[in-house]
Design a protein around this motif. Structure first.
Motif, short mmCIF file in Angstrom:
data_model
loop_
_atom_site.label_atom_id
_atom_site.label_comp_id
_atom_site.label_asym_id
_atom_site.label_seq_id
_atom_site.Cartn_x
_atom_site.Cartn_y
_atom_site.Cartn_z
N TYR A 169 0.85 -1.18 0.00
CA TYR A 169 0.00 0.00 0.00
C TYR A 169 0.89 1.24 0.00
N ASN A 170 0.58 2.14 -0.90
CA ASN A 170 1.34 3.39 -0.94
C ASN A 170 0.49 4.45 -1.64
N SER A 172 -0.87 7.15 -0.59
CA SER A 172 -1.99 7.65 0.23
C SER A 172 -3.20 6.74 0.28
N SER A 174 -5.19 3.43 1.80
CA SER A 174 -5.13 2.66 3.03
C SER A 174 -6.39 1.83 3.18
N PHE A 176 -8.81 -0.14 6.38
CA PHE A 176 -9.04 -0.44 7.79
C PHE A 176 -9.83 -1.74 7.91
N ARG A 204 -7.99 6.93 11.80
CA ARG A 204 -6.94 7.36 10.87
C ARG A 204 -5.96 8.31 11.57
N GLU A 209 3.11 3.67 13.34
CA GLU A 209 3.91 2.51 12.95
C GLU A 209 4.39 1.77 14.20
#
Length: 210
Positions: A169-170, A172, A174, A176, A204, A209
């Motif tokens: 994932y990159n 921006s 994402s 949940f 969010r 991390e």
């Protein structure tokens, strides 16, 4: 607006008998985009209900600004290179009808929508539509429409191709994953009733991390 619409639609879907105890997977952006597009060619009570359905609030921004925002979002998606995504729509109008030229122009300008004039009673029209969707979804959906009513005046379809499951994932994007709190003896139904846009915004802002 689109996020609120997503949860309103989701909660309506989970309440429907046909969807009880079933997985639900849909693109709220595709649905709200389609309804917003249709409002370009609508008037009176029809337009009022379309705008109300997607949650448009004229005191916050005008319909012109709404269309501009959808256009900006589509432009942004088109320019992304880190994720394999393709979103769009197409309008099929009966050769017996005469859509207003300005409606078709606005569809193209704001939503990059392709427009086609077809004979809905002809067998090849069904194949044309399915071939179009197959190309836009990179072969993943090869039968979007099973049959057509020959009396159809207009058909608006939206498509979304989103390949990220085999990529990092990159850019921006994402995802949940939300599950009910088993310690409080909650079920998926409790989660469905409670979840809202505010939850997503809160989560969010709280992630880190580790």
């Amino acid at each position: 607006m689109n996020n609120d619409f997503a949860f309103h639609l989701y909660k309506r879907l989970v309440e429907m008998p046909d969807y009880q105890s079933k997985n639900i997977f849909f693109s709220p952006f595709s649905v709200s985009m389609a309804l917003s597009e249709l409002s370009l060619g609508a008037g009176g009570e029809t337009k009022k209900q379309l705008l109300s359905g997607i949650g448009h609030n004229s005191s916050v921004f005008s319909t012109e600004e709404m269309h501009e925002m959808f256009h900006s979002l589509l432009e942004e998606i088109d320019q992304r290179t880190g994720v394999d995504i393709d979103v769009g729509s197409a309008l099929y109008a009966s050769d017996k009808s005469k859509p207003h030229p300005k409606f078709l122009e606005n569809m193209k300008e704001f939503y990059h929508s392709d427009g086609f004039t077809v004979d809905f009673s002809a067998a090849e029209t069904l194949e044309k539509i399915n071939t179009y969707v197959k190309e836009k979804t990179h072969g993943k959906i090869d039968r979007a429409v099973d049959s057509l009513d020959p009396n159809t005046i207009m058909l608006l379809l939206t498509y979304i191709y989103f390949k990220v499951l085999c990529l990092d994932y990159n850019d921006s994007f994402s995802m949940f994953l939300a599950v009910p709190d088993e310690n409080k003896a909650q079920t998926i139904k409790d989660l469905e009733k409670a979840i809202s846009r505010e939850h997503i915004e809160k989560w969010r802002g709280a992630v880190r991390e580790r």
